[in-house]
Design a protein around this motif. Structure first.
Motif, mmCIF file in Angstrom:
data_model
loop_
_atom_site.group_PDB
_atom_site.id
_atom_site.type_symbol
_atom_site.label_atom_id
_atom_site.label_comp_id
_atom_site.label_asym_id
_atom_site.label_seq_id
_atom_site.Cartn_x
_atom_site.Cartn_y
_atom_site.Cartn_z
ATOM 1 N N HIS A 58 21.206 68.718 67.145
ATOM 2 C CA HIS A 58 20.809 69.449 68.349
ATOM 3 C C HIS A 58 21.898 69.390 69.414
ATOM 4 O O HIS A 58 22.623 68.410 69.543
ATOM 5 N N ASN A 59 21.956 70.446 70.206
ATOM 6 C CA ASN A 59 22.898 70.522 71.317
ATOM 7 C C ASN A 59 22.406 69.673 72.497
ATOM 8 O O ASN A 59 21.213 69.420 72.639
ATOM 9 N N ASP A 60 23.347 69.223 73.327
ATOM 10 C CA ASP A 60 22.989 68.587 74.593
ATOM 11 C C ASP A 60 24.071 68.935 75.609
ATOM 12 O O ASP A 60 25.016 69.674 75.305
ATOM 13 N N ASP A 61 23.926 68.429 76.818
ATOM 14 C CA ASP A 61 24.838 68.789 77.904
ATOM 15 C C ASP A 61 25.923 67.753 78.152
ATOM 16 O O ASP A 61 26.662 67.857 79.131
ATOM 17 N N HIS A 62 26.044 66.753 77.286
ATOM 18 C CA HIS A 62 26.980 65.677 77.596
ATOM 19 C C HIS A 62 27.889 65.279 76.442
ATOM 20 O O HIS A 62 28.932 64.677 76.670
ATOM 21 N N THR A 80 17.441 79.173 64.297
ATOM 22 C CA THR A 80 18.494 78.345 64.866
ATOM 23 C C THR A 80 18.494 78.421 66.383
ATOM 24 O O THR A 80 19.304 77.776 67.037
ATOM 25 N N ALA A 81 17.595 79.207 66.955
ATOM 26 C CA ALA A 81 17.500 79.283 68.418
ATOM 27 C C ALA A 81 16.991 77.959 68.972
ATOM 28 O O ALA A 81 16.344 77.183 68.273
ATOM 29 N N PRO A 82 17.280 77.661 70.242
ATOM 30 C CA PRO A 82 16.898 76.370 70.797
ATOM 31 C C PRO A 82 15.406 76.188 70.846
ATOM 32 O O PRO A 82 14.668 77.139 71.080
ATOM 33 N N VAL A 83 14.946 74.971 70.645
ATOM 34 C CA VAL A 83 13.524 74.715 70.678
ATOM 35 C C VAL A 83 13.114 74.025 71.967
ATOM 36 O O VAL A 83 11.971 73.650 72.133
ATOM 37 N N GLN A 84 14.064 73.842 72.898
ATOM 38 C CA GLN A 84 13.741 73.283 74.208
ATOM 39 C C GLN A 84 14.248 74.241 75.277
ATOM 40 O O GLN A 84 15.297 74.025 75.883
ATOM 41 N N PRO A 85 13.529 75.349 75.510
ATOM 42 C CA PRO A 85 14.068 76.376 76.394
ATOM 43 C C PRO A 85 14.023 76.034 77.861
ATOM 44 O O PRO A 85 14.684 76.674 78.656
ATOM 45 N N VAL A 86 13.182 75.096 78.291
ATOM 46 C CA VAL A 86 13.113 74.795 79.713
ATOM 47 C C VAL A 86 13.118 73.286 79.907
ATOM 48 O O VAL A 86 12.861 72.540 79.009
ATOM 49 N N ASP A 119 32.404 75.813 62.407
ATOM 50 C CA ASP A 119 31.407 76.887 62.508
ATOM 51 C C ASP A 119 30.030 76.321 62.838
ATOM 52 O O ASP A 119 29.289 76.890 63.651
ATOM 53 N N LEU A 120 29.667 75.217 62.210
ATOM 54 C CA LEU A 120 28.375 74.600 62.490
ATOM 55 C C LEU A 120 28.317 74.061 63.920
ATOM 56 O O LEU A 120 27.309 74.218 64.614
ATOM 57 N N THR A 121 29.405 73.440 64.370
ATOM 58 C CA THR A 121 29.439 72.918 65.741
ATOM 59 C C THR A 121 29.319 74.055 66.756
ATOM 60 O O THR A 121 28.624 73.941 67.767
ATOM 61 N N ASN A 122 30.003 75.152 66.476
ATOM 62 C CA ASN A 122 29.933 76.314 67.360
ATOM 63 C C ASN A 122 28.513 76.879 67.393
ATOM 64 O O ASN A 122 28.015 77.275 68.457
ATOM 65 N N LEU A 123 27.849 76.888 66.234
ATOM 66 C CA LEU A 123 26.473 77.364 66.168
ATOM 67 C C LEU A 123 25.550 76.450 66.975
ATOM 68 O O LEU A 123 24.678 76.931 67.718
ATOM 69 N N ILE A 124 25.741 75.155 66.863
ATOM 70 C CA ILE A 124 24.942 74.207 67.649
ATOM 71 C C ILE A 124 25.161 74.437 69.141
ATOM 72 O O ILE A 124 24.222 74.457 69.932
ATOM 73 N N HIS A 125 26.418 74.618 69.509
ATOM 74 C CA HIS A 125 26.765 74.787 70.922
ATOM 75 C C HIS A 125 26.112 76.031 71.522
ATOM 76 O O HIS A 125 25.606 75.996 72.646
ATOM 77 N N HIS A 126 26.104 77.124 70.776
ATOM 78 C CA HIS A 126 25.607 78.387 71.319
ATOM 79 C C HIS A 126 24.129 78.634 71.042
ATOM 80 O O HIS A 126 23.474 79.336 71.811
ATOM 81 N N SER A 127 23.609 78.082 69.947
ATOM 82 C CA SER A 127 22.231 78.377 69.562
ATOM 83 C C SER A 127 21.266 77.225 69.793
ATOM 84 O O SER A 127 20.072 77.402 69.674
ATOM 85 N N ALA A 130 34.240 68.247 70.433
ATOM 86 C CA ALA A 130 35.074 67.639 69.400
ATOM 87 C C ALA A 130 34.372 66.483 68.698
ATOM 88 O O ALA A 130 34.590 66.246 67.502
ATOM 89 N N VAL A 131 33.531 65.757 69.421
ATOM 90 C CA VAL A 131 32.822 64.627 68.819
ATOM 91 C C VAL A 131 31.840 65.119 67.756
ATOM 92 O O VAL A 131 31.767 64.576 66.647
ATOM 93 N N VAL A 132 31.077 66.163 68.097
ATOM 94 C CA VAL A 132 30.125 66.705 67.125
ATOM 95 C C VAL A 132 30.866 67.267 65.918
ATOM 96 O O VAL A 132 30.461 67.052 64.765
ATOM 97 N N TRP A 133 31.962 67.974 66.163
ATOM 98 C CA TRP A 133 32.783 68.525 65.075
ATOM 99 C C TRP A 133 33.263 67.406 64.152
ATOM 100 O O TRP A 133 33.140 67.497 62.927
ATOM 101 N N HIS A 134 33.786 66.346 64.731
ATOM 102 C CA HIS A 134 34.282 65.220 63.943
ATOM 103 C C HIS A 134 33.156 64.586 63.118
ATOM 104 O O HIS A 134 33.339 64.308 61.922
ATOM 105 N N LEU A 135 32.003 64.366 63.751
ATOM 106 C CA LEU A 135 30.905 63.724 63.033
ATOM 107 C C LEU A 135 30.403 64.574 61.874
ATOM 108 O O LEU A 135 30.098 64.054 60.796
ATOM 109 N N ILE A 136 30.302 65.879 62.093
ATOM 110 C CA ILE A 136 29.852 66.752 61.004
ATOM 111 C C ILE A 136 30.832 66.690 59.840
ATOM 112 O O ILE A 136 30.431 66.638 58.662
#
Length: 255
Positions: free
Chosen positions: A12-16, A249-255, A39-47, A20-26
């Protein structure tokens, strides 16, 4: 436990967490090549989230824990997600409109419904959702949420005052929420579907004022309203913007 059963690891994406860390871990945890991991990290970031792998249960939990230990939120879900499952569908049927909403996605919008319902209480105080968090009383907030409808501000204020109960209808919000949370497969009357269109338009208006939602959240709201309008009024032929982006793949925490 079914030995052939597959479990998804969802990151899941977060604000902090840095990109690069998520990319490395994946790359390291899921043993993927650099391009696939990017590509997966970019998808997490945007979706908001993405499935990074499917495993048996023990392996999926082990992979998820490696992300969690590094401060990245990861969850394990049963069944293989292709990423193409719709988050919301509405279709015309005999007797009304059939809507289908996955429970996880439906519950993610509870804060939005709760915010709207609380706003419509008398003497409510609204706080911004980003710092600085200015406080605003109900009347000026509704004035910004529902724009002027007359030629002058004072006449528009009179119109809003006379129609306050219609504009700030808590019963409508509660009624739509009760249907929405039980809408894994539900048939609405045409009038009920019209109520859904109204309430999701109000949720969008609230978040425009509070500056909380992202462009993707507004895209999802537009998708929900578009599907409802197409089901209620089949003669409307308005192409939807980028329909492929609105999937599980859309976010499940919209607010």
């Amino acid at each position: 436990m079914n030995p052939g059963e597959r479990w998804n690891v969802v990151v899941h994406n977060d604000d902090h967490t840095p990109f690069a860390v998520v990319w490395h871990l994946i790359r390291k945890v899921c043993e993927l090549d650099a391009n696939t991991a990017y590509d997966l990290t970019n998808l997490i970031h945007h979706s908001g989230r993405a499935v990074v792998g499917a495993y048996d249960r023990d392996a999926a939990e082990s992979v998820a824990l490696r992300f969690v230990r590094a401060g990245v939120r990861a969850t394990v879900l049963r069944g293989v997600m292709t990423g193409d499952e719709p988050i919301f569908t509405a279709e015309r049927v005999d007797g009304g409109v059939r809507v289908m909403v996955p429970e996880e996605f439906a519950r993610a919008w509870e804060p939005a419904f709760r915010l709207l319902e609380n706003l419509y209480r008398r003497n409510a105080i609204v706080y911004g959702l980003r710092f600085p968090r200015p406080a605003m009383t109900r009347r000026p907030f509704l004035r910004r949420m529902f724009p002027d409808v007359a030629g002058s501000r004072w006449r528009s204020a009179l119109v809003r005052r006379r129609n306050r109960e219609l504009l700030a209808d808590r019963a409508l919000v509660d009624r739509v929420w009760d249907q929405w949370i039980n809408a894994e497969s539900l048939v609405l009357t045409t009038a009920e579907a019209e109520d859904w269109i109204v309430v999701f338009g109000q949720i969008r208006a609230v978040h425009l004022q509070l500056r909380k939602a992202t462009a993707l959240h507004f895209h999802i709201l537009a998708h929900i309203q578009h599907q409802l309008v197409a089901a209620v009024d089949p003669e409307v032929h308005v192409p939807e913007q980028a329909p492929g982006a609105v999937t599980q793949t859309a976010p499940v925490q919209p607010v």
